[in-house]
Design a protein around this motif. Structure first.
Motif, mmCIF file in Angstrom:
data_model
loop_
_atom_site.group_PDB
_atom_site.id
_atom_site.type_symbol
_atom_site.label_atom_id
_atom_site.label_comp_id
_atom_site.label_asym_id
_atom_site.label_seq_id
_atom_site.Cartn_x
_atom_site.Cartn_y
_atom_site.Cartn_z
ATOM 1 N N CYS A 40 3.286 -3.886 -1.101
ATOM 2 C CA CYS A 40 3.077 -2.873 -0.079
ATOM 3 C C CYS A 40 2.482 -3.505 1.191
ATOM 4 N N GLU A 41 1.490 -4.361 1.014
ATOM 5 C CA GLU A 41 0.877 -5.069 2.146
ATOM 6 C C GLU A 41 1.934 -5.881 2.909
ATOM 7 N N ARG A 42 2.746 -6.576 2.128
ATOM 8 C CA ARG A 42 3.781 -7.441 2.682
ATOM 9 C C ARG A 42 4.789 -6.626 3.484
ATOM 10 N N LEU A 43 5.218 -5.480 2.942
ATOM 11 C CA LEU A 43 6.219 -4.640 3.610
ATOM 12 C C LEU A 43 5.632 -3.995 4.866
ATOM 13 N N LEU A 44 4.344 -3.643 4.805
ATOM 14 C CA LEU A 44 3.707 -3.033 5.976
ATOM 15 C C LEU A 44 3.663 -4.011 7.147
ATOM 16 N N LYS A 45 3.576 -5.313 6.825
ATOM 17 C CA LYS A 45 3.501 -6.317 7.892
ATOM 18 C C LYS A 45 4.882 -6.771 8.337
ATOM 19 N N PHE B 34 10.784 -3.177 7.816
ATOM 20 C CA PHE B 34 10.592 -2.140 6.798
ATOM 21 C C PHE B 34 9.689 -1.004 7.261
ATOM 22 N N ASP B 35 9.968 0.146 6.666
ATOM 23 C CA ASP B 35 9.144 1.314 6.873
ATOM 24 C C ASP B 35 8.749 1.809 5.472
ATOM 25 N N VAL B 36 7.470 1.673 5.129
ATOM 26 C CA VAL B 36 7.033 2.105 3.796
ATOM 27 C C VAL B 36 6.759 3.612 3.837
ATOM 28 N N VAL B 37 7.680 4.365 3.273
ATOM 29 C CA VAL B 37 7.592 5.825 3.295
ATOM 30 C C VAL B 37 6.583 6.319 2.259
ATOM 31 N N ALA B 38 6.578 5.677 1.091
ATOM 32 C CA ALA B 38 5.691 6.166 0.029
ATOM 33 C C ALA B 38 5.223 5.028 -0.863
ATOM 34 N N PHE B 39 4.010 5.232 -1.395
ATOM 35 C CA PHE B 39 3.429 4.303 -2.367
ATOM 36 C C PHE B 39 3.080 5.178 -3.568
ATOM 37 N N VAL B 40 3.651 4.834 -4.719
ATOM 38 C CA VAL B 40 3.618 5.764 -5.850
ATOM 39 C C VAL B 40 2.879 5.194 -7.050
ATOM 40 N N GLY B 41 1.848 5.914 -7.461
ATOM 41 C CA GLY B 41 1.095 5.494 -8.636
ATOM 42 C C GLY B 41 0.993 6.616 -9.647
ATOM 43 N N ARG B 42 0.010 6.469 -10.542
ATOM 44 C CA ARG B 42 -0.205 7.510 -11.548
ATOM 45 C C ARG B 42 -1.631 8.072 -11.496
ATOM 46 N N THR C 82 -7.014 7.890 -7.879
ATOM 47 C CA THR C 82 -8.190 7.070 -7.585
ATOM 48 C C THR C 82 -7.925 5.579 -7.760
ATOM 49 N N SER C 83 -6.678 5.211 -8.069
ATOM 50 C CA SER C 83 -6.405 3.781 -8.292
ATOM 51 C C SER C 83 -6.737 2.992 -7.021
ATOM 52 N N SER C 84 -7.187 1.760 -7.219
ATOM 53 C CA SER C 84 -7.648 0.987 -6.057
ATOM 54 C C SER C 84 -6.486 0.716 -5.107
ATOM 55 N N GLY C 85 -5.274 0.585 -5.652
ATOM 56 C CA GLY C 85 -4.107 0.355 -4.812
ATOM 57 C C GLY C 85 -3.870 1.520 -3.859
ATOM 58 N N LEU C 86 -3.844 2.722 -4.400
ATOM 59 C CA LEU C 86 -3.603 3.907 -3.562
ATOM 60 C C LEU C 86 -4.731 4.089 -2.543
ATOM 61 N N THR C 87 -5.965 3.920 -3.000
ATOM 62 C CA THR C 87 -7.119 4.079 -2.115
ATOM 63 C C THR C 87 -7.011 3.134 -0.921
ATOM 64 N N ARG C 88 -6.593 1.906 -1.213
ATOM 65 C CA ARG C 88 -6.480 0.882 -0.183
ATOM 66 C C ARG C 88 -5.496 1.275 0.928
ATOM 67 N N MET C 89 -4.472 2.057 0.574
ATOM 68 C CA MET C 89 -3.404 2.366 1.538
ATOM 69 C C MET C 89 -3.640 3.673 2.310
ATOM 70 N N HIS C 90 -4.822 4.276 2.134
ATOM 71 C CA HIS C 90 -5.128 5.507 2.879
ATOM 72 C C HIS C 90 -4.961 5.291 4.376
ATOM 73 N N ARG D 251 -2.439 4.328 5.896
ATOM 74 C CA ARG D 251 -1.490 3.261 6.247
ATOM 75 C C ARG D 251 -0.085 3.570 5.767
ATOM 76 N N VAL D 252 0.001 4.313 4.655
ATOM 77 C CA VAL D 252 1.305 4.746 4.145
ATOM 78 C C VAL D 252 1.298 6.265 4.181
ATOM 79 N N PRO D 253 2.325 6.892 4.790
ATOM 80 C CA PRO D 253 2.276 8.346 4.978
ATOM 81 C C PRO D 253 2.220 9.149 3.676
ATOM 82 N N ASN D 254 2.935 8.701 2.642
ATOM 83 C CA ASN D 254 2.933 9.473 1.394
ATOM 84 C C ASN D 254 2.325 8.650 0.259
ATOM 85 N N LEU D 255 1.110 9.016 -0.116
ATOM 86 C CA LEU D 255 0.472 8.345 -1.257
ATOM 87 C C LEU D 255 0.576 9.313 -2.429
ATOM 88 N N LEU D 256 1.391 8.961 -3.415
ATOM 89 C CA LEU D 256 1.732 9.909 -4.483
ATOM 90 C C LEU D 256 1.164 9.427 -5.813
#
Lengths: 330, 305
Positions: free
Chosen positions: B21-26, B30-38, B41-49, B51-56
């Motif tokens: 995700c970091e790589r694609l954002l830079k 690319f346009d990172v539309v969504a970052f999808v987890g489960r 509160t995962s650290s990955g999703l939190t990190r992208m607040h 920065r990525v429009p859809n954190l799912l």
């Protein structure tokens, strides 16, 4: 009672540059069968599935060596060593089960036991006898050693074997480590010596005195680097310690066979082995160190020291060339 | 030709997904539309607040309303989840880059797209590419260069050593599958069935950089051509994996044997530099997506103009 575990036809294959043949296995096993040894381990020096350009191509394939051994071992158990990353369950372990192997030793570098979980669990699930082997067991602190050994036991290993792959221990180190494992893990403890510092037999005796129950050795010490603890010397010592120890004659017959069949491969403690042992570097690197030091015109001593500094582990043979190249360009 | 950004979602918010995700954002392509987890509160999703429009946080199902806005997805979850993800992606007629060890997709090593017939970009827009393994990605250029200028290839061997710290639970648990996948790729590339792959974990501190050695035995070689081809291909890999270097050039290592070694230093987007093994997989994933979209856009233009 101690179970004596003979690694001549596996660790010795390192010394023989993996040139072991089914004929030699057959002849050796016929004597071993009468000797009172508990198990004979057979295969490539780095275990089944390890024949490779990286660590050395074997002259004979695993299957023909195992079959030759199996045909001649009835009372004595047939054992193999296998390292995850080299050997896989499908390609190497299942065929070994079919070849009639009795004991599987799954070995990892002492800090990397989690890579063996699937293999140990698979074997114990198949009701095979499986030992967990901690290679380069000196390269971790005592607490780490205990926790890695507990993992092996937890996966289903019925014994944890400490390998002194670099020949780095002196007897008091063995005492401390074997003792700690005896107290902390509920399975058998084994010990596998290398003779780099010239104290292989003393280390094996120290393990026995501290209640290790599986003791590795090889005839004439045939094994990687400066070789293992000579099995016949361990037996002689043990006979003075305990009654009911195996008699010596067949062990001497096995030594004699090794001595006459492959005199050019007999290992010994040398200045270089003392350096590698003291630096804690894997003994099996000796042939590559010798060859590459000559090829790049650097001293073996410098190369051993650099390998120690960079903390190479078994299986990184290809990096020795890069390091020798770096030393030459210094 | 369309210069639209490539609109993607990354599924899986672990170390690999986060680094990707970091790589694609830079990456301006690319346009990172969504970052999808489960887990929200995962650290990955939190990190992208922000920065990525859809954190799912409800897995691939939560992508449902977004499919019309996506070109394709990157799957950094698990082999079992991937089978399910691929079914959904096909339904929506998108492409997927598989970073799991599922081996469902077509193995692809981007450096060889123009060279090896076994590494072609799919002409179908709906496609699934497997990124093989780090050993596969790091060895392919050398295997190709050496075997191309060799006659009667008899054996191919790939041995990699990586820092223990860079090998997570998935790598450790799937070490047999790693070996299998790497060997399959080598066979695919060379047609040689005598292939062997070895993986060694090194716990040294500071952590070691990934190294991969390729060893080939064949009836005969043209060493000069091999050297040239290896240098060219290594430079080509370097264009998308900047830390990729030939540290031991192809040399004769015994009769009928050639050997060479590369080192992989990670780019340090999110993962540390010693994780060259993970970096090369992510770099390959981004490059594969870029090439796939490029080709499909070219084809599309050819049809529509």
């Amino acid at each position: 009672m101690i179970s004596f575990y003979d690694v001549t036809l596996r660790d010795g294959n390192h010394a023989m540059r993996h040139s072991l043949t089914p004929e030699f296995v057959r002849e050796y096993c016929q004597i071993a069968e009468q000797s009172g040894v508990w198990a004979v381990e057979v295969g490539h020096g780095n275990g089944i599935g390890a024949s490779s350009f990286l660590v050395g191509k074997a002259k004979s394939d695993d299957y023909s060596l195992l079959t030759a051994a199996r045909e001649n071992l009835k009372k004595v158990k047939l054992a193999v060593h296998a390292i995850p990353g080299f050997a896989t369950i499908k390609r190497d372990i299942i065929p070994a089960i079919k070849a009639g192997v009795d004991i599987f030793r799954i070995g990892t570098h002492v800090t990397e036991v989690t890579t063996a979980q699937k293999h140990v669990e698979y074997l114990s699930g198949q009701d095979q006898m499986v030992h967990g082997v901690l290679m380069m067991s000196h390269a971790i602190d005592l607490k780490g050693l205990v926790s890695q050994a507990k993992l092996m036991a937890g996966y289903g290993a019925s014994a944890v074997v400490l390998m002194d792959s670099a020949g780095n221990y002196v007897p008091k180190d063995v005492a401390t480590r074997v003792n700690a494992l005896k107290q902390e893990i509920g399975v058998q403890v084994g010990f596998h010596a290398h003779n780099n510092l010239g104290v292989g037999v003393s280390n094996a005796i120290s393990a026995i005195e501290n209640n290790a129950t599986i003791i590795d050795g090889s005839s004439m010490g045939l094994g990687a680097g400066a070789g293992n603890a000579p099995l016949e010397s361990i037996i002689v010592n043990y006979r003075r310690m305990k009654s009911g120890a195996p008699s010596l004659d067949k062990f001497l017959e096995m030594s004699h066979l090794v001595e006459t069949k492959c005199p050019e491969y007999l290992p010994r403690t040398t200045s270089s082995s003392i350096q590698s042992g003291d630096a804690g570097v894997f003994s099996g690197f000796a042939p590559q160190v010798k060859q590459l030091a000559a090829e790049f015109g650097v001293s073996q001593e410098d190369l051993w020291q650099e390998l120690g500094k960079r903390r190479l582990v078994a299986g990184q043979e290809s990096m020795i060339r890069e390091i020798a190249q770096d030393l030459m360009n210094l | 030709m369309s210069n639209d950004k490539i609109k993607v979602a990354v599924i899986g918010t672990g170390n690999i997904g986060t680094d990707l995700c970091e790589r694609l954002l830079k990456d301006p392509k690319f346009d990172v539309v969504a970052f999808v987890g489960r887990r929200s509160t995962s650290s990955g999703l939190t990190r992208m607040h922000g920065r990525v429009p859809n954190l799912l946080d409800s897995g691939i199902e939560s992508l449902e309303p977004l499919w019309p806005y996506l070109d394709g997805v990157f799957d950094a979850t698990s082999a079992t989840a991937h089978a399910e993800h691929w079914a959904i992606v096909q339904k929506h007629k998108k492409w997927i880059i598989d970073l799991t060890p599922s081996r469902i997709g077509k193995p692809l090593v981007p450096v060889l797209i123009d060279n090896s017939p076994s590494m072609k970009i799919s002409t179908d827009y709906v496609a699934n590419y497997s990124m093989v393994t780090c050993g596969g990605q790091s060895s392919a250029a050398l295997i190709y260069a050496i075997t191309k200028h060799a006659k009667s290839v008899e054996e191919v061997e790939i041995s990699s050593s990586i820092a223990s710290l860079s090998a997570g639970p998935a790598t450790r648990n799937n070490i047999d599958e790693y070996i299998d996948s790497t060997e399959n790729m080598a066979t695919l590339l060379t047609g040689c069935s005598a292939v062997k792959s070895i993986l060694v974990l090194n716990p040294a501190e500071p952590p070691v950089m990934m190294r991969t050695t390729v060893h080939v035995r064949a009836a005969n070689f043209d060493l000069v051509q091999i050297l040239q081809e290896s240098r060219d291909l290594v430079a080509k890999v370097k264009s998308y994996v900047p830390g990729y270097d030939l540290v031991v050039e192809p040399h004769v290592a015994g009769s009928g044997q050639i050997s060479a070694t590369v080192k992989v230093l990670g780019s340090g987007y999110y993962l540390p530099e010693y994780s060259g093994n993970l970096d090369i997989i992510n770099a390959a994933a981004v490059e594969t997506a870029t090439q796939h979209v490029h080709l499909s856009r070219l084809n599309h233009e050819r049809i529509t103009t």
